[in-house]
Design a protein around this motif. Structure first.
Motif, mmCIF file in Angstrom:
data_model
loop_
_atom_site.group_PDB
_atom_site.id
_atom_site.type_symbol
_atom_site.label_atom_id
_atom_site.label_comp_id
_atom_site.label_asym_id
_atom_site.label_seq_id
_atom_site.Cartn_x
_atom_site.Cartn_y
_atom_site.Cartn_z
ATOM 1 N N GLU A 117 -33.097 100.493 117.667
ATOM 2 C CA GLU A 117 -33.485 100.050 119.187
ATOM 3 C C GLU A 117 -33.643 98.446 119.071
ATOM 4 N N GLY A 118 -32.997 97.803 120.082
ATOM 5 C CA GLY A 118 -32.967 96.523 120.180
ATOM 6 C C GLY A 118 -31.735 95.583 120.042
ATOM 7 N N LYS A 153 -41.769 97.404 121.012
ATOM 8 C CA LYS A 153 -40.624 96.388 121.554
ATOM 9 C C LYS A 153 -41.401 95.660 122.793
ATOM 10 N N THR A 158 -37.980 92.737 118.374
ATOM 11 C CA THR A 158 -36.664 92.741 118.930
ATOM 12 C C THR A 158 -35.811 93.777 118.602
ATOM 13 N N ARG A 159 -36.238 94.434 117.310
ATOM 14 C CA ARG A 159 -35.374 95.525 116.710
ATOM 15 C C ARG A 159 -36.325 96.259 116.054
ATOM 16 N N VAL A 193 -38.930 96.523 111.336
ATOM 17 C CA VAL A 193 -39.178 95.964 112.519
ATOM 18 C C VAL A 193 -38.745 94.399 112.674
ATOM 19 N N TRP A 195 -39.218 90.762 114.264
ATOM 20 C CA TRP A 195 -39.860 89.997 115.278
ATOM 21 C C TRP A 195 -39.517 88.605 115.360
#
Length: 237
Positions: A117-118, A153, A158-159, A193, A195
């Protein structure tokens, strides 16, 4: 979705620049074999745990730093083809022979993305995790992780990537299953994750932790054996 080659290792703190040069040289070769992205992240906020942690996972000494690294490929076939090609390349053999760290304690595995995601960009900070998940709970894990990804998010990430263990071998010194004390019937999830910065990450996690949506579902795995840490990128190729 993407296929991930995930790595965790212990590098002497004094060898940080030597390690950066080492992986930069490796990246210049790997891109020829189909690697679409290679990220190397230096341990920055890697806490000890009651049951498991990154330092114990790679048997890091007091003067070593844990690195969290991954290579991305379009699919497993591309990753397998790249592996077979690189194993016969003399340039890579030379690079491997001059590694500025103990390669015997490096954990290596293949993981199939189940959540991505992202936007894949140039992160300023990375949270990395290893999670032991019962194979029977894969669908439940995907559901809960997807909900959590949306919240994370919302607060600045960002992802978010969650990758399910696909090619995980037992190692002679270290391995992913030992790292999380995996039992029979459990898979390993390699997760991270991205950032924009450490500041955004720190502020974001405060909001994530206090958000009731993060506790609405029963966790489909033993969170006490989850391994996690914060890492600062030193290469994103």
């Amino acid at each position: 979705m993407n296929y991930i080659a995930g790595f965790v290792a212990a590098v002497p703190a004094a060898s940080k620049e030597a390690y950066r040069r080492h992986v930069t040289e490796a990246a210049s070769v790997l891109k020829e074999f189909g690697t679409t992205r290679m990220v190397e992240a230096w341990g920055d906020d890697v806490p000890g745990g009651k049951t498991t942690d990154f330092k114990r996972a790679v048997k890091a000494t007091s003067d070593e730093v844990v690195i969290f690294s991954w290579h991305e490929y379009p699919d497993k076939a591309a990753a397998d083809a790249a592996y077979h090609t690189m194993m016969s390349d003399p340039r890579l053999a030379k690079i491997v022979a001059t590694m500025p760290f103990d390669g015997q304690r490096m954990m290596i595995g293949g993981f199939a993305s189940i959540i991505d995601e992202g936007i894949s960009g140039k992160p300023g900070y990375i949270d990395g995790s290893l999670v032991p998940v019962p194979i029977a709970n894969k669908a439940a894990y995907l559901t809960v992780a997807s909900k959590h990804a949306a919240v994370i998010k919302e607060f600045g990430a960002t992802r978010i990537v969650e990758a399910w263990g696909d090619d995980i071998s037992d190692g002679e010194v270290t391995d992913y299953r030992t790292a999380v004390r995996a039992t029979d019937g459990e898979a390993i999830v390699y997760s991270w994750v991205e950032w924009p910065s450490k500041q955004v990450r720190d502020e974001g996690w405060k909001k994530v932790i206090s958000d009731p949506r993060m506790y609405a579902d029963i966790m489909p795995y033993d969170n006490g054996r989850r391994v996690h840490g914060g890492f600062a990128p030193i290469l994103d190729a």
